[in-house]
Design an enzyme around this catalytic site. Structure first.
Site, mmCIF file in Angstrom:
data_model
loop_
_atom_site.group_PDB
_atom_site.id
_atom_site.type_symbol
_atom_site.label_atom_id
_atom_site.label_comp_id
_atom_site.label_asym_id
_atom_site.label_seq_id
_atom_site.Cartn_x
_atom_site.Cartn_y
_atom_site.Cartn_z
ATOM 1 N N CYS A 121 -26.078 -14.241 -35.168
ATOM 2 C CA CYS A 121 -24.706 -14.294 -35.703
ATOM 3 C C CYS A 121 -24.621 -15.692 -36.437
ATOM 4 C CB CYS A 121 -23.752 -14.170 -34.659
ATOM 5 S SG CYS A 121 -21.941 -14.412 -34.995
ATOM 6 N N GLY A 122 -24.882 -16.851 -35.749
ATOM 7 C CA GLY A 122 -25.052 -18.199 -36.413
ATOM 8 C C GLY A 122 -25.703 -18.239 -37.779
ATOM 9 N N TRP A 124 -26.220 -16.097 -39.624
ATOM 10 C CA TRP A 124 -25.550 -15.252 -40.679
ATOM 11 C C TRP A 124 -24.773 -15.918 -41.611
ATOM 12 C CZ3 TRP A 124 -20.391 -13.830 -41.145
ATOM 13 C CH2 TRP A 124 -20.182 -13.017 -42.183
ATOM 14 N N HIS A 125 -23.880 -16.989 -40.914
ATOM 15 C CA HIS A 125 -23.063 -17.874 -41.448
ATOM 16 C C HIS A 125 -23.530 -18.650 -42.212
ATOM 17 C CE1 HIS A 125 -20.442 -16.501 -38.125
ATOM 18 N NE2 HIS A 125 -19.387 -16.813 -38.925
ATOM 19 N N GLY A 126 -24.957 -18.906 -42.221
ATOM 20 C CA GLY A 126 -25.618 -19.904 -43.295
ATOM 21 C C GLY A 126 -26.943 -20.496 -42.936
#
Length: 245
Positions: A121-122, A124-126
């Site tokens: 998930c982290g 996924w943010h960048g």
């Protein structure tokens, strides 16, 4: 949605940027306030455009899912992720967590599933180490919460905290909110080195608190934005408390 985005988030963004563009120039109260402001800025950004999308859909006759459900009133990190960016967390649950086995596996594998989902998930943010560490930190929060659940329950019973439910709930909200705020430092900072500087200087300079207040960057050309940001955030919290009741 417009109020959250244009009145709260956009004003708080100016205050946050004044510190986080060059965080090594600040310490103590400036870093803490900037981090607290960012906590509400990112929420009002995400929640604001989500509410605008929900409202636009309703105008056209469609009902869409609620995306944020007062996440900063969560009493635990697992509850926070049930309330924060629900469309994204639901997607990760359905397409990654459950296919990995969810919690219907051995306890070590369950801990691994929790951690790896938040780590991805982290990412996924960048593609930046700050986002990856942010996700890993939340993964650690979830694993630690599950691992210590029974121990914490026994501790609460031993000190009698479970007999004062309102105080117990309040403390859980404060602890959860503090953990989330701390994690946002990784999300907002430009690099890991800046993260370490911020963390190690959060409680520096408090012995000269009056001087620290006088040197706040928010009073140097951003006083109007500071006042509007604080008042509008207070309005938001007040409305959410009213909704909660």
């Amino acid at each position: 949605g417009l109020f959250q985005k244009m009145v709260i988030a956009d004003n708080l963004a100016l205050l946050v940027d004044s510190v986080y563009k060059h965080p090594t120039q600040y310490q103590g109260i400036s870093l803490i306030l900037a981090t607290l402001f960012y906590t509400f800025q990112i929420y009002c950004d995400f929640s604001g455009y989500s509410d605008m999308a929900i409202g636009a859909a309703r105008v056209l006759g469609f009902t869409t899912m609620v995306n944020f459900n007062r996440p900063y009133f969560a009493q635990s990190i697992p509850e926070f992720w049930q309330r924060w960016h629900i469309s994204l967390s639901t997607w990760f649950r359905d397409y990654l967590y459950i296919p990995l086995g969810g919690n219907r596996v051995s306890i070590p594998k369950w801990y691994f599933n929790l951690f790896i989902v938040l780590l991805i998930c982290g990412l996924w943010h960048g593609a930046n180490w700050t986002f990856i560490v942010w996700g890993g930190l939340h993964g650690f929060y979830l694993v630690f919460s599950a691992f210590t659940q029974n121990l914490r329950k026994k501790m609460h019973q031993a000190i009698g905290l479970d007999k004062v439910p309102r105080l117990h709930r309040f403390l859980k909200v404060i602890v959860t909110f503090s953990l989330v705020c701390f994690a946002w430092i990784f999300f907002r900072a430009n690099s890991i080195s800046e993260v370490f500087y911020i963390i190690t200087h959060l409680f520096v300079g408090w012995e000269n608190l009056s001087e620290e207040f006088n040197s706040l960057p928010f009073w140097k050309g951003l006083r109007f934005e500071f006042i509007i940001g604080v008042i509008s955030t207070g309005i938001l919290v007040g409305i959410q408390l009213f909704e909660k009741r």
